[in-house]
Design an enzyme around this catalytic site. Structure first.
Site, PDB file in Angstrom:
ATOM      1  N   ASN A 480     109.242  19.955  46.629  1.00  0.00           N
ATOM      2  CA  ASN A 480     108.274  19.952  47.731  1.00  0.00           C
ATOM      3  C   ASN A 480     108.857  19.125  48.871  1.00  0.00           C
ATOM      4  O   ASN A 480     108.718  17.910  48.913  1.00  0.00           O
ATOM      5  CB  ASN A 480     106.939  19.376  47.265  1.00  0.00           C
ATOM      6  CG  ASN A 480     105.834  19.588  48.265  1.00  0.00           C
ATOM      7  OD1 ASN A 480     106.076  19.650  49.465  1.00  0.00           O
ATOM      8  ND2 ASN A 480     104.608  19.692  47.776  1.00  0.00           N
ATOM      9  N   ASP A 481     109.516  19.808  49.805  1.00  0.00           N
ATOM     10  CA  ASP A 481     110.182  19.118  50.909  1.00  0.00           C
ATOM     11  C   ASP A 481     109.227  18.283  51.747  1.00  0.00           C
ATOM     12  O   ASP A 481     109.678  17.447  52.538  1.00  0.00           O
ATOM     13  CB  ASP A 481     110.867  20.144  51.831  1.00  0.00           C
ATOM     14  CG  ASP A 481     112.204  20.605  51.289  1.00  0.00           C
ATOM     15  OD1 ASP A 481     112.917  19.778  50.718  1.00  0.00           O
ATOM     16  OD2 ASP A 481     112.519  21.797  51.428  1.00  0.00           O
ATOM     17  N   CYS A 482     107.945  18.526  51.617  1.00  0.00           N
ATOM     18  CA  CYS A 482     106.964  17.837  52.455  1.00  0.00           C
ATOM     19  C   CYS A 482     106.294  16.665  51.755  1.00  0.00           C
ATOM     20  O   CYS A 482     105.392  16.038  52.337  1.00  0.00           O
ATOM     21  CB  CYS A 482     105.921  18.834  52.942  1.00  0.00           C
ATOM     22  SG  CYS A 482     106.624  20.131  53.977  1.00  0.00           S
TER      23      CYS A 482
END
Length: 809
Positions: A480-482
């Site tokens: 989850n890059d965020c």
């Protein structure tokens, strides 16, 4: 509401209304030259890299949408129309767009004139073909003026849209007969040019955009087309284009065929020039010659069709579910191939400007294509390994032309290394070629190594980067890059993914822990094959230790935690006010075997059903974040229900499908599958909006105003993971180190299904029967009428066709 239909026999989606809810596109090309094309001929073309070798210009976020493409205009006595509807947008008597495997056919009819345009990129050729057939279906002679149009991009897509003080001074072209050559910057550092040509003598041309369109006109009303006469303009600075004009007559029933070709050429430095100031066109002449007749084009088109039929023939299913059949047999595999070719670099949502080939992305993409293109998968694995640092970390992206890591993004995404183990294991399971482990691949710093050294570095990177709970440090982010737990961004415009102002962060990821125990056993097998028994034993100890850490520190009462933040606080816990449950660890921890013995896995999956399920799929988290949490990063910057903040993030839905099959719940696994598979959403296209034949990355969640609306279609890891979920875990046919495992987990009302699977050069015709209507369990299995003790088919390698009969029970 439908805007078309599936034509399964031709492997096409047929669009019958030009004004789709969003441009519905296709991809041309499968090697080095690629094009995006919409159902009304929008899109653009590039060579290898959509950022650094952009051939034609496209305008993202434009009004109207889908501005820029390969346009054709017909002018009959001042009555002007486009055979592709856009850009003139005159109402057509008939319209149809057929998106097929690597090609698109747009046909139309207006005022008793029919037109069909075939677009495709031939195999082993750096060009695209536009074959136009125009037929007079009236009973009188007709006179036409046809105008072509493409707009050249000045190579670097970002520079093209931003550096106008330079770009409005450098445009250069050459015209030779019916061919217009784009040679901007060729006189200096570039050794490449492009061209646009037609296989007929032309009556005029234009290469200057302002001369062709007019300063205050749009694509729908170019001055030249309205006037019915080319200006023969030669671009000098400003914006170079390519337009031909051809005047012709058609008798009643007569048809005219024209072949346009847009191509890309590279010359050696010493062979750049024919004479001073004149480009060497020898390679262009040769390329044009290959496709300058209808017969040559048809042969190239047949060859392209054979290529795709061969790829898709590696796995086919016949079942009682028509939508599943078409997804598995055609569109899911096709999307897997397109996504493998381009990673996340160029779509109608990815501009092709800021992204290279993703390390994590491409390793996952391999999972969906290794059964079709094992040799290319092997090459990609080695390319990815070459960007890895000696400590096991890796550049998050690399550039497809240079194959060098992207410094602008850097490294520090601590899940990245594990994906390399997963993709390598998938390749070996599919091919049996352990020799890839001995391939020489230096680390990013130039230190000599073999691929197995990279896998060891990947595994040990997790061990060497653990936090206070014995769980892996998250770094910039995990999958989850965020979820940016070391970022703490307060300034507008800062990159959540690259900012790391908490260098002492001990934030941990339960998801990476779940990944570690999922891929770890494969690493152990590879160690054993390499004769590294002590290493295998040590690795197994670390896997068991990580399991214990998850069981002790990675669980809440009813589900798996998501992470620990910078302060050591739980993320994804009932103790949180928002973001109490996340989807990712519920999938990976169960795939890794946690909670299977004590019932916790089923409890967590019941929590997923209760908290995350919606009519359009499983949302990523619940409750959504209603305010910005600086300690969590970008995830809380999105409005509730969008992207990582509680959308249906289709990429991770398959992890839950797989987890459900592991606990034996075929009903629920297939229910989740149907909710996000696009073919099942065709009837609600006005809600879903994106293409009903390919997966989207996200669907707006239940807290969003537009719940059910999809975004970011085509290039997404959703494609590979859904193919893995449906074929390997629901249908239950998957390659393993020992052979082909047959272990279906299906809805109980299924009578069975049939699969054709190529494996180790052999063909296996697999028939699964479910007389007792169970969801899971193999009661009997036969190979060529001989009963087997285990449901694993060891490779036979005799090049023949074999019969497998499976009775569930």
């Amino acid at each position: 509401m439908k805007y078309g239909y599936f034509d399964d026999n031709r492997k096409e989606y047929v669009i019958t209304k030009p004004q789709t809810p969003y441009p519905w596109i296709n991809y041309l090309g499968c090697e080095a030259y690629f094009s995006l094309i919409s159902n009304t001929s929008g899109g653009y073309s590039f060579y290898k890299d959509a950022s650094k070798r952009r051939l034609t210009r496209y305008r993202y976020n434009n009004v109207p949408t889908d501005a820029g493409g390969r346009y054709y205009y017909l002018n009959e006595g001042g009555d002007i129309w486009s055979p592709t509807w856009a850009p003139v947008k005159k109402a057509l008597d008939e319209y149809e767009c057929r998106h097929g495997m690597g090609y698109t056919i747009i046909s139309s009819r207006y005022n008793d004139i029919s037109c069909e345009i075939l677009y495709f990129v031939p195999l082993e050729a750096n060009c695209e073909i536009h074959q136009i057939k125009i037929k007079n279906e009236s009973n009188r002679k007709r006179k036409f003026k046809l105008f072509s149009f493409i707009e050249f991009c000045l190579w670097d897509a970002f520079d093209d849209m931003s550096n106008f003080q330079r770009n409005f001074n450098i445009g250069e072209v050459e015209i030779e007969g019916s061919t217009i050559y784009h040679k901007t910057e060729y006189r200096e550092r570039r050794n490449h040019y492009s061209f646009f040509t037609v296989n007929q003598k032309i009556d005029g041309f234009d290469t200057d955009r302002e001369s062709f369109i007019g300063l205050y006109n749009g694509f729908n009303e170019p001055e030249v087309v309205v006037a019915g006469k080319s200006k023969n303009s030669v671009a000098s600075g400003w914006s170079p284009i390519a337009s031909h004009s051809i005047f012709f007559e058609l008798l009643p029933g007569e048809e005219k065929v024209l072949i346009f070709q847009l191509g890309y050429i590279e010359n050696q430095k010493e062979e750049k020039w024919e004479k001073p100031g004149v480009i060497n066109k020898n390679k262009a002449h040769s390329l044009i010659e290959q496709f300058n007749t209808e017969d040559k084009v048809q042969e190239a088109f047949k060859r392209l069709n054979r290529y795709w039929n061969m790829l898709l023939d590696n796995f086919t299913v016949r079942s009682q579910d028509e939508n599943m059949n078409r997804m598995v047999n055609i569109w899911n595999q096709y999307q897997c191939m397109v996504t493998f070719n381009l990673a996340r670099s160029a779509s109608y949502f990815e501009s092709g400007i800021s992204r290279g080939i993703g390390f994590r992305d491409s390793n996952q993409d391999i999972l969906g294509v290794v059964h079709m293109i094992p040799d290319r998968a092997r090459e990609r694995i080695l390319d990815l390994a070459a960007t890895q640092f000696e400590d096991g970390s890796a550049y998050h992206q690399y550039e497809p032309i240079s194959k060098k890591g992207n410094d602008a993004i850097g490294s520090g995404f601590n899940d990245d290394p594990l994906w390399l183990i997963m993709s390598t294991a998938a390749y070996i399971k599919e091919t049996g070629r352990y020799d890839i482990l001995e391939e020489k691949v230096p680390f990013n710093n130039g230190k000599e190594a073999i691929l197995f050294d990279h896998l060891k570095a990947s595994f040990w990177h997790v061990i060497n980067n653990k936090g206070p709970h014995g769980l892996p440090l998250i770094g910039h982010a995990d999958w989850n890059d965020c979820l940016n737990l070391s970022c703490f961004s307060e300034e507008p415009g800062e990159s959540f993914q690259t900012l790391s102002n908490k260098k002492d962060s001990q934030a941990e990821s339960v998801m990476i822990a779940g990944m570690f125990i999922t891929v770890g056993p494969d690493f152990v097998k590879l160690c054993e094959h390499q004769g590294e028994k002590e290493l295998a034993q040590e690795a197994m100890r670390h896997i068991d230790e990580m399991k214990r850490s998850i069981e002790k520190y990675g669980v809440d009462p009813s589900w798996f935690l998501r992470a620990y933040d910078y302060f050591g606080n739980k993320v994804g816990s009932i103790e949180n006010e928002e973001g109490q449950i996340y989807i990712e660890p519920q999938g990976f921890c169960i795939m890794g075997g946690v909670g299977l013995d004590n019932g916790f896995a089923k409890k967590a999956l019941d929590s997923v059903k209760d908290r995350l399920d919606t009519q359009y799929g499983l949302i990523l988290l619940d409750p959504t974040y209603k305010s910005y949490h600086i300690e969590l990063g970008e995830i809380s910057s999105y409005p509730p229900g969008y992207k990582e903040n509680g959308s249906v993030f289709c990429h991770n839905n398959p992890w839950i499908m797989i987890a459900e099959t592991i606990v034996g719940n075929g009903e629920r696994a297939f229910e989740y599958y149907k909710k996000i598979a696009p073919a099942y959403l065709e009837d609600i296209s006005e809600i879903h909006r994106t293409e009903p034949y390919v997966y989207a990355q996200t669907i707006a969640g239940r807290d969003a105003k537009n719940h059910g609306e999809a975004k970011n279609s085509w290039l997404t890891g959703t494609a590979a993971w859904n193919f893995v979920a449906i074929t390997q875990w629901i249908l239950g046919i998957r390659a393993d180190f020992e052979g082909l495992v047959i272990d279906p987990c299906i809805p109980s009302d299924w009578d069975g299904f049939q699969v054709k699977r190529r494996y180790f050069g052999d063909v296996y015709n697999i028939t699964v029967r479910n007389p007792q209507h169970v969801e899971k369990g193999v009661k009997q299995i036969k190979l060529d009428d001989v009963a087997l003790e285990k449901n694993i088919i060891k490779p036979i390698k005799d090049g023949k066709t074999h019969k497998i009969e499976v009775i569930m029970g």
